[in-house]
Design an enzyme around this catalytic site. Structure first.
Site, PDB file in Angstrom:
ATOM      1  N   LEU A   3      -2.535  -4.459  10.756  1.00 27.33           N
ATOM      2  CA  LEU A   3      -1.912  -4.414   9.437  1.00 27.33           C
ATOM      3  C   LEU A   3      -3.015  -4.240   8.393  1.00 27.33           C
ATOM      4  O   LEU A   3      -4.196  -4.398   8.684  1.00 27.33           O
ATOM      5  CB  LEU A   3      -1.134  -5.704   9.170  1.00 27.33           C
ATOM      6  CG  LEU A   3      -0.066  -6.061  10.209  1.00 27.33           C
ATOM      7  CD1 LEU A   3       0.574  -7.408   9.866  1.00 27.33           C
ATOM      8  CD2 LEU A   3       0.994  -4.966  10.288  1.00 27.33           C
ATOM      9  N   SER A   4      -2.625  -3.945   7.169  1.00 23.00           N
ATOM     10  CA  SER A   4      -3.656  -3.769   6.147  1.00 23.00           C
ATOM     11  C   SER A   4      -4.446  -5.051   5.945  1.00 23.00           C
ATOM     12  O   SER A   4      -5.662  -5.005   5.694  1.00 23.00           O
ATOM     13  CB  SER A   4      -3.050  -3.287   4.833  1.00 23.00           C
ATOM     14  OG  SER A   4      -2.056  -4.160   4.379  1.00 23.00           O
ATOM     15  N   GLU A   5      -3.788  -6.245   6.045  1.00 26.60           N
ATOM     16  CA  GLU A   5      -4.502  -7.513   5.984  1.00 26.60           C
ATOM     17  C   GLU A   5      -3.823  -8.587   6.819  1.00 26.60           C
ATOM     18  O   GLU A   5      -2.597  -8.543   7.026  1.00 26.60           O
ATOM     19  CB  GLU A   5      -4.634  -8.031   4.545  1.00 26.60           C
ATOM     20  CG  GLU A   5      -5.692  -7.344   3.703  1.00 26.60           C
ATOM     21  CD  GLU A   5      -5.111  -6.288   2.808  1.00 26.60           C
ATOM     22  OE1 GLU A   5      -5.857  -5.386   2.387  1.00 26.60           O
ATOM     23  OE2 GLU A   5      -3.898  -6.349   2.541  1.00 26.60           O
ATOM     24  N   THR A   6      -4.630  -9.544   7.251  1.00 26.33           N
ATOM     25  CA  THR A   6      -4.174 -10.751   7.946  1.00 26.33           C
ATOM     26  C   THR A   6      -4.919 -11.925   7.307  1.00 26.33           C
ATOM     27  O   THR A   6      -6.104 -11.814   6.998  1.00 26.33           O
ATOM     28  CB  THR A   6      -4.504 -10.677   9.449  1.00 26.33           C
ATOM     29  OG1 THR A   6      -3.805  -9.559  10.018  1.00 26.33           O
ATOM     30  CG2 THR A   6      -4.087 -11.943  10.171  1.00 26.33           C
ATOM     31  N   HIS A  10      -1.374  -8.767  -1.917  1.00 29.94           N
ATOM     32  CA  HIS A  10      -0.198  -9.174  -1.142  1.00 29.94           C
ATOM     33  C   HIS A  10      -0.512 -10.279  -0.135  1.00 29.94           C
ATOM     34  O   HIS A  10       0.352 -11.119   0.149  1.00 29.94           O
ATOM     35  CB  HIS A  10       0.490  -7.951  -0.498  1.00 29.94           C
ATOM     36  CG  HIS A  10       0.074  -7.604   0.883  1.00 29.94           C
ATOM     37  ND1 HIS A  10      -1.061  -6.883   1.170  1.00 29.94           N
ATOM     38  CD2 HIS A  10       0.664  -7.875   2.086  1.00 29.94           C
ATOM     39  CE1 HIS A  10      -1.152  -6.722   2.477  1.00 29.94           C
ATOM     40  NE2 HIS A  10      -0.127  -7.310   3.060  1.00 29.94           N
TER      41      HIS A  10
END
Length: 295
Positions: free
Chosen positions: A45-48, A77
């Site tokens: 994902l774009s971030e975790t 986000h």
């Protein structure tokens, strides 16, 4: 075998399978830096985010944010979504997260019945305006012609407020629809503009009715296109306030439409008595999955 619980949710979303996806590990104690990075890459994902006890007990948590390839100082986000997940830790509806960029305040949003809807965050630092990038080079990165970039108000310019700097481009409607990141052009831009410091993400925007429409490309960090980018919406809001000369302003930003993941970001900015500009961004969250990672 060690097990670590995680949840996923869609952030800046009004419905499931919209917005920007996020994975949150609410208790990351025992994970090494390398394991956090590996898990972020595995989720793809774009971030975790990974939640740890705060260094200062007056704060809610220490939050570490990883994209597919590296740890980030701040992102939008991930803070909104992590705040939603950790809502039970809030005091008077507010959480405070310790992050590499500084202290991030997260204010929960509820409806009249008290149902949790989402959160709003403040960028940890005031607006910083960075170097400009030549129109032809910026256009090449976005895969559009130079005529697709509007320069009446500003040249392509870097801006940040605690997170990764974003190159802000005001574009035409046709350019917004046609844009496709060109990885080779990104590398040329880094070589041509050393002031970028080896990092480059594009945030394309245009006026659409009373609000804004946006797209974000960050292929060098593994995100070809992002469905909703709070850490780009805040410097954009701050920069637009800077251009207007006003004391405050607010914008609704639609993003992710071209990806089939429509997102709504509510951004605002205000000018302090000292003249510094601070921005906020908020939106809804929708839980999607729960599970465990085994290591």
């Amino acid at each position: 075998m060690r097990r670590f619980a995680f949840v996923t949710l869609d952030v800046f979303a009004e419905r499931r399978f919209g917005g920007n996806q996020l994975a949150v590990f609410p208790d990351a104690r025992g994970l090494t830096d390398a394991e956090m990075q590996a898990l972020a890459n595995e989720f793809n994902l774009s971030e975790t985010t990974f939640v740890l006890p705060p260094e200062d007990p007056a704060n809610s948590a220490r939050v570490r944010i990883f994209n597919r390839t590296s740890e980030m100082d701040f992102a939008g986000h991930p803070n909104v979504g992590t705040g939603y997940v950790l809502a039970d830790r809030a005091v008077d509806g507010v959480l405070r997260f310790e992050e590499r960029a500084g202290l991030v305040e997260v204010r929960l949003e509820r409806d009249a019945a008290g149902r949790l809807l989402g959160a709003t965050i403040g960028a940890p630092q005031p607006l910083r305006i960075g170097p400009e990038v030549p129109v032809e080079l910026a256009a090449a990165c976005a895969g559009i012609g130079p005529e697709g970039i509007l320069t009446a108000r500003h040249q392509p310019v870097m801006a940040s407020d605690g997170g990764n700097p974003r190159l802000l481009l005001e574009v035409t409607e046709a350019a917004m629809a046609a844009a496709v990141p060109d990885l080779a052009a990104f590398h040329r831009a880094l070589a041509a503009v050393p002031a970028l410091g080896g990092r480059l993400s594009l945030y394309l925007y245009r006026q659409e009715g009373a609000g804004l429409r946006a797209r974000m490309f960050s292929p060098l960090a593994g995100t070809w296109e992002d469905a909703a980018t709070g850490s780009a919406a805040t410097p954009l809001a701050g920069f637009l306030l800077h251009l207007s000369g006003a004391a405050e302003g607010a914008w609704e930003i639609t993003q992710g439409v071209e990806m089939g993941r429509p997102s709504l970001l509510r951004a605002s900015a205000r000018r302090s008595a000292e003249g510094r500009i601070f921005a906020r961004v908020g939106g809804g969250c929708v839980p999607v999955l729960r599970g465990e990672a085994e290591l």
